[in-house]
Design an enzyme around this catalytic site. Structure first.
Site, PDB file in Angstrom:
ATOM      1  N   ASN A  78      10.491  -0.293   3.179  1.00  0.00           N
ATOM      2  CA  ASN A  78      10.804  -0.856   1.685  1.00  0.00           C
ATOM      3  C   ASN A  78      12.096  -0.355   1.467  1.00  0.00           C
ATOM      4  O   ASN A  78      11.892   1.166   0.736  1.00  0.00           O
ATOM      5  CB  ASN A  78       9.574  -0.725   0.491  1.00  0.00           C
ATOM      6  CG  ASN A  78       9.955  -1.411  -0.525  1.00  0.00           C
ATOM      7  OD1 ASN A  78      10.433  -1.864  -0.927  1.00  0.00           O
ATOM      8  ND2 ASN A  78       9.274  -1.616  -1.342  1.00  0.00           N
ATOM      9  N   CYS A 130      12.703  -4.324  -6.593  1.00  0.00           N
ATOM     10  CA  CYS A 130      13.206  -4.306  -5.633  1.00  0.00           C
ATOM     11  C   CYS A 130      13.910  -5.835  -5.623  1.00  0.00           C
ATOM     12  O   CYS A 130      14.142  -7.175  -4.932  1.00  0.00           O
ATOM     13  CB  CYS A 130      11.554  -4.730  -4.449  1.00  0.00           C
ATOM     14  SG  CYS A 130      11.501  -3.286  -5.008  1.00  0.00           S
ATOM     15  N   HIS A 134      11.697  -9.717   0.089  1.00  0.00           N
ATOM     16  CA  HIS A 134      11.257  -8.609   0.256  1.00  0.00           C
ATOM     17  C   HIS A 134      10.609  -7.761   1.222  1.00  0.00           C
ATOM     18  O   HIS A 134       9.108  -8.741   1.411  1.00  0.00           O
ATOM     19  CB  HIS A 134      11.216  -8.821  -1.513  1.00  0.00           C
ATOM     20  CG  HIS A 134      11.002  -6.920  -1.809  1.00  0.00           C
ATOM     21  ND1 HIS A 134      11.731  -5.652  -1.066  1.00  0.00           N
ATOM     22  CD2 HIS A 134       9.517  -6.148  -2.313  1.00  0.00           C
ATOM     23  CE1 HIS A 134      11.955  -4.720  -1.324  1.00  0.00           C
ATOM     24  NE2 HIS A 134      10.256  -4.797  -2.535  1.00  0.00           N
TER      25      HIS A 134
HETATM   26  O1  UT7 Z   1       8.527  -3.362  -4.233  1.00  0.00           O
HETATM   27  C1  UT7 Z   1       8.475  -3.394  -5.168  1.00  0.00           C
HETATM   28  C2  UT7 Z   1       6.862  -3.588  -5.501  1.00  0.00           C
HETATM   29  N1  UT7 Z   1       5.812  -2.469  -4.569  1.00  0.00           N
HETATM   30  C3  UT7 Z   1       4.943  -3.387  -3.927  1.00  0.00           C
HETATM   31  O2  UT7 Z   1       4.498  -4.987  -3.708  1.00  0.00           O
HETATM   32  C4  UT7 Z   1       3.710  -2.726  -3.555  1.00  0.00           C
HETATM   33  C5  UT7 Z   1       2.028  -3.353  -3.411  1.00  0.00           C
HETATM   34  N2  UT7 Z   1       1.478  -2.078  -2.889  1.00  0.00           N
HETATM   35  C6  UT7 Z   1       1.417  -2.085  -2.069  1.00  0.00           C
HETATM   36  O3  UT7 Z   1       1.923  -2.379  -0.903  1.00  0.00           O
HETATM   37  C7  UT7 Z   1       0.083  -1.125  -2.058  1.00  0.00           C
HETATM   38  O4  UT7 Z   1      -0.862  -1.165  -2.506  1.00  0.00           O
HETATM   39  C8  UT7 Z   1      -0.008   0.042  -1.566  1.00  0.00           C
HETATM   40  C9  UT7 Z   1       0.452   0.017   0.041  1.00  0.00           C
HETATM   41  C10 UT7 Z   1       1.044   0.741  -2.439  1.00  0.00           C
HETATM   42  C11 UT7 Z   1      -1.138   0.491  -1.339  1.00  0.00           C
HETATM   43  O5  UT7 Z   1      -2.438   0.263   0.000  1.00  0.00           O
HETATM   44  P1  UT7 Z   1      -3.835  -0.290  -0.919  1.00  0.00           P
HETATM   45  O6  UT7 Z   1      -4.761  -0.766   0.244  1.00  0.00           O
HETATM   46  O7  UT7 Z   1      -3.529  -0.801  -2.231  1.00  0.00           O
HETATM   47  O8  UT7 Z   1      -4.400   1.601  -1.113  1.00  0.00           O
HETATM   48  P2  UT7 Z   1      -5.170   2.046  -2.950  1.00  0.00           P
HETATM   49  O9  UT7 Z   1      -4.155   2.300  -3.290  1.00  0.00           O
HETATM   50  O10 UT7 Z   1      -5.969   0.836  -3.175  1.00  0.00           O
HETATM   51  O11 UT7 Z   1      -5.489   3.271  -1.878  1.00  0.00           O
HETATM   52  C12 UT7 Z   1      -6.841   3.229  -1.154  1.00  0.00           C
HETATM   53  C13 UT7 Z   1      -7.021   4.331  -0.952  1.00  0.00           C
HETATM   54  C14 UT7 Z   1      -7.373   5.514  -1.793  1.00  0.00           C
HETATM   55  O12 UT7 Z   1      -8.177   5.580  -1.729  1.00  0.00           O
HETATM   56  P3  UT7 Z   1      -9.653   6.083  -2.027  1.00  0.00           P
HETATM   57  O13 UT7 Z   1      -9.195   6.694  -3.750  1.00  0.00           O
HETATM   58  O14 UT7 Z   1     -10.019   5.120  -1.669  1.00  0.00           O
HETATM   59  O15 UT7 Z   1     -10.731   7.468  -1.470  1.00  0.00           O
HETATM   60  C15 UT7 Z   1      -5.528   6.302  -1.480  1.00  0.00           C
HETATM   61  O16 UT7 Z   1      -5.961   7.775  -2.513  1.00  0.00           O
HETATM   62  O17 UT7 Z   1      -6.281   4.796   0.384  1.00  0.00           O
HETATM   63  C16 UT7 Z   1      -5.758   5.949  -0.529  1.00  0.00           C
HETATM   64  N3  UT7 Z   1      -4.332   6.002   0.137  1.00  0.00           N
HETATM   65  C17 UT7 Z   1      -3.493   6.755   1.628  1.00  0.00           C
HETATM   66  N4  UT7 Z   1      -4.509   7.107   2.521  1.00  0.00           N
HETATM   67  C18 UT7 Z   1      -4.197   7.973   3.398  1.00  0.00           C
HETATM   68  C19 UT7 Z   1      -3.069   5.905  -0.244  1.00  0.00           C
HETATM   69  N5  UT7 Z   1      -2.163   6.266   0.122  1.00  0.00           N
HETATM   70  C20 UT7 Z   1      -2.471   6.755   0.944  1.00  0.00           C
HETATM   71  C21 UT7 Z   1      -1.575   7.296   2.203  1.00  0.00           C
HETATM   72  N6  UT7 Z   1      -2.546   7.508   3.286  1.00  0.00           N
HETATM   73  N7  UT7 Z   1      -0.348   7.531   2.835  1.00  0.00           N
END
Ligand code: UT7
Length: 333
Positions: A286, A116, A256
């Protein structure tokens, strides 16, 4: 003699026609428009569906657009650098193919792979060739066809990424405009948190690599978020401070587009008015190397000669960095 800087003098962009909304993704994986919107800021993304089209086919219209806007022939391009993680092939480079397809017969070309942060890495690298006086026309492309490496059964990644890209022309400037400073970083110890496990020399394509879904993007979102939110803000503030800039004197943040929450945190640390922040994540998601040039392309008409822009990114690797540039032309004219 005035110092020669590398200024952006034209810009082009392209996003595929096919839109995939959050509602569309609700039909594929266990997700919701509400989750995607509140966690990322994304409402829809574009997907390249043309038969046989690769990343180069997304970049070609962008490069042709900038040539037309600047009134130059592609044959005048001396060097073309493409930032991408989804090149048409492992080799040759996407840059070689783009140069061929646009008719940049006199250019040499190569790819930069910095996930990225690819566009700002490539921009900073390309600027050196202008500053030394060696070249007068360098094209920097940032493009990705992320749909080619996404698992549409994995809700943690398929909702985030999209396809698209843009390109800028760099030319010499002696008015003190263009790229003034940059700070770039990498830390390969973060590699396991965001990468494509298979298809490289560690795990070449095999039945096993396909069965284990190793050719798709793998991301530990929370870990990446933690590093992104700190490092993108830190590096942006670092570049501001060492150039005597404040939230008042920065005209635009070009971040980004990985997550609206990361963008907001960066803008807050920079003490920027939210109106000065380019955000189009809701439309395109993204696009990895494509996000920053796509922002510049969309905002071009609002930019004025002399505007102070901070371009800032964080991505797989880890890689991160920021570029300070002074916009070199009045785009609305
Ligand atoms: O561009 C390159 C660099 N990349 C980034 O900068 C991305 C950085 N990371 C992020 O933007 C975020 O971490 C994400 C958007 C990828 C995820 O958001 P989060 O708030 O960190 O969620 P999480 O991974 O902690 O997941 C929270 C919950 C989980 O469920 P449990 O374990 O709490 O039951 C996930 O399984 O949300 C669940 N989850 C979803 N639920 C509905 C993960 N993806 C989804 C989804 N829909 N698409």
């Amino acid at each position: 003699m005035a110092k020669v800087t590398a200024a952006i003098t034209a810009i082009g962009g392209y996003v595929p026609e096919t839109k995939v909304t959050n509602k569309d993704l609700e039909k594929l994986v266990d997700t919701s428009d509400e989750w995607i919107t509140t966690r990322t800021g994304i409402k829809e993304r574009r997907i390249e569906k043309r038969e046989g089209a690769g990343a180069s086919d997304i970049a070609v219209p962008a490069v042709l657009e900038l040539c037309e806007k600047r009134g130059i022939s592609p044959e005048e391009i001396e060097l073309l650098i493409c930032a991408t993680v989804t090149a048409d092939y492992n080799f040759p480079s996407a840059a070689n193919i783009i140069a061929d397809k646009v008719g940049a017969k006199n250019a040499w070309s190569y790819d930069v792979n910095a996930a990225c942060s690819g566009f700002i890495y490539a921009l900073s690298t390309g600027a050196q060739f202008i500053e030394t006086g060696r070249y007068k026309k360098v094209v920097i492309v940032g493009v990705d066809k992320m749909s080619s490496i996404l698992n549409y059964n994995d809700r943690t990644t398929c909702v985030i990424f999209g396809d698209g890209g843009g390109a800028v022309l760099l030319e010499p400037n002696e008015e003190g405009l263009g790229i003034i400073d940059f700070a770039l970083h990498s830390d390969g110890s973060g590699r396991e948190f965001l990468y494509q496990p298979a298809g490289g020399s560690v795990q070449p394509a095999s039945h096993e690599s396909v069965d284990s879904q190793g050719h798709f993007v793998h991301q530990v979102g929370k870990q990446v978020f933690k590093f992104a939110v700190t490092n993108m803000a830190d590096v942006s503030v670092d570049v501001m401070e060492r150039n005597g800039l404040t939230g008042d004197t920065v005209d635009w943040l070009v971040p980004h587009q990985a997550n609206l929450r990361i963008i907001d945190a960066t803008a807050n640390r920079m003490e920027l008015d939210p109106k000065k922040v380019m955000i189009n994540i809701e439309k395109f998601g993204n696009t990895t190397s494509g996000t920053i040039p796509l922002c510049l392309w969309e905002w071009e008409k609002q930019l004025n000669k002399g505007d102070n822009l901070i371009l800032s990114a964080f991505g797989g690797g880890f890689t991160w960095g920021a570029v300070y540039l002074k916009w070199a032309y009045d785009s609305k004219k």
